[in-house]
Design an enzyme around this catalytic site. Sequence first.
Site, short mmCIF file in Angstrom:
data_model
loop_
_atom_site.label_atom_id
_atom_site.label_comp_id
_atom_site.label_asym_id
_atom_site.label_seq_id
_atom_site.Cartn_x
_atom_site.Cartn_y
_atom_site.Cartn_z
N HIS A 185 43.38 0.36 -1.46
CA HIS A 185 42.33 1.14 -2.14
C HIS A 185 42.23 0.73 -3.60
O HIS A 185 41.13 0.70 -4.17
CB HIS A 185 42.63 2.63 -2.02
CG HIS A 185 41.50 3.52 -2.38
ND1 HIS A 185 41.41 4.16 -3.60
CD2 HIS A 185 40.38 3.88 -1.69
CE1 HIS A 185 40.30 4.88 -3.64
NE2 HIS A 185 39.66 4.72 -2.50
N CYS A 186 43.36 0.38 -4.21
CA CYS A 186 43.40 0.05 -5.64
C CYS A 186 42.68 -1.25 -5.98
O CYS A 186 42.27 -1.44 -7.12
CB CYS A 186 44.84 -0.06 -6.12
SG CYS A 186 45.88 1.37 -5.75
N ILE A 187 42.54 -2.16 -5.02
CA ILE A 187 41.96 -3.46 -5.32
C ILE A 187 40.53 -3.60 -4.81
O ILE A 187 39.96 -4.68 -4.88
CB ILE A 187 42.85 -4.61 -4.76
CG1 ILE A 187 42.86 -4.63 -3.23
CG2 ILE A 187 44.27 -4.51 -5.31
CD1 ILE A 187 43.58 -5.84 -2.65
#
Length: 344
Positions: free
Chosen positions: A333-335
């Site tokens: 989700h962070c990237i």
Amino acid sequence: MNWRMPAETAPHERTWMAFPREGITLGEEPAEREEGYATWTAVAHAVAEFEPLTMVVDPTELTRARRMLSSEIEILEAPLDEFWMRDFGPTFVVDDERPGVLGAVDWIFNGWGAPEWAEWRKSAEIARFVAAQVGAELVSSVLVNEGGGIHVDGEGTVLVTDTVQLDPRRNPYADRARVEAELARTIGTNHTVWLPRGLTRDYDDFGTNGHVDIVATIPSPGRLLLHHQPNPEHPDFEVTRELRELLADTTDAAGRAWDVIDLPAPETLRDHEGFVDWSYVNHLVVNDGVIACGFGEERADASAREILASAYPGRRVVSVDSRPIFARGGGIHCITQQQPVVAR
């Protein structure tokens, strides 16, 4: 303007990512760097099976990106120093009273609180770059924030953490009321659920100081997926138990008590740095699918896919080994960052 951030489950126009570039996050050794490139590429190809994907690439990495990425993935060149698109990229919003209009919130990005190691000034310009590429109206914000620090249901609710939005290294003069007012203006929320903290590992030097997108998410209105650490030997055993107790006393914007679904952590407790923050909560919802984090544990990964498939009916769940992403400070989700379809 009546901006509103749609739920991640709303239809996507595309997903955005940033390709890794050499630096402290990618790693010092050649094998470390190759592992990073390969994992970001694997996530990109998994997403591209479901929807269009655009990759922002630093000029120094264009040759490698063109070699590693399939021809289906659009490549755009722009200067980068970090490559966590969720955090420095735009948060896309829509205006329900103006069909066809896409907005892009440009949070102030200071490298997760301007730690000494962080290189972030180039990536802090990417939200404006992306907004210009898609013709989105820019929504400038005075809040230091990252996309990983918020989760919404698209119906007025937002999840945040005290240790991110109220972090004195980010917003030294903010209080809850000011943060909530700015979230209402930029992403259209009217009900904020404040979690006191995030997972233990996230407070290390290379952490975000408590991003919510590794702790909890809203798969559908009134329902929460919550990271669950079942092993009392891990400090997150207490953290997640306390979060569950706190959430029992909260509601969503519609006044519904949460249906909380535990998403158990894998069995691994430690890596060479200490207690891990491996979390299946940090997945990406895409059109007709879910890109889930995998951790090399066949039983735990399969169980997580079953829970996610149940939480997102009708979507195919695929896993990508995310241990190299977590070793660098985040997850799938962070990237990634979704761009919603706008009604015409």
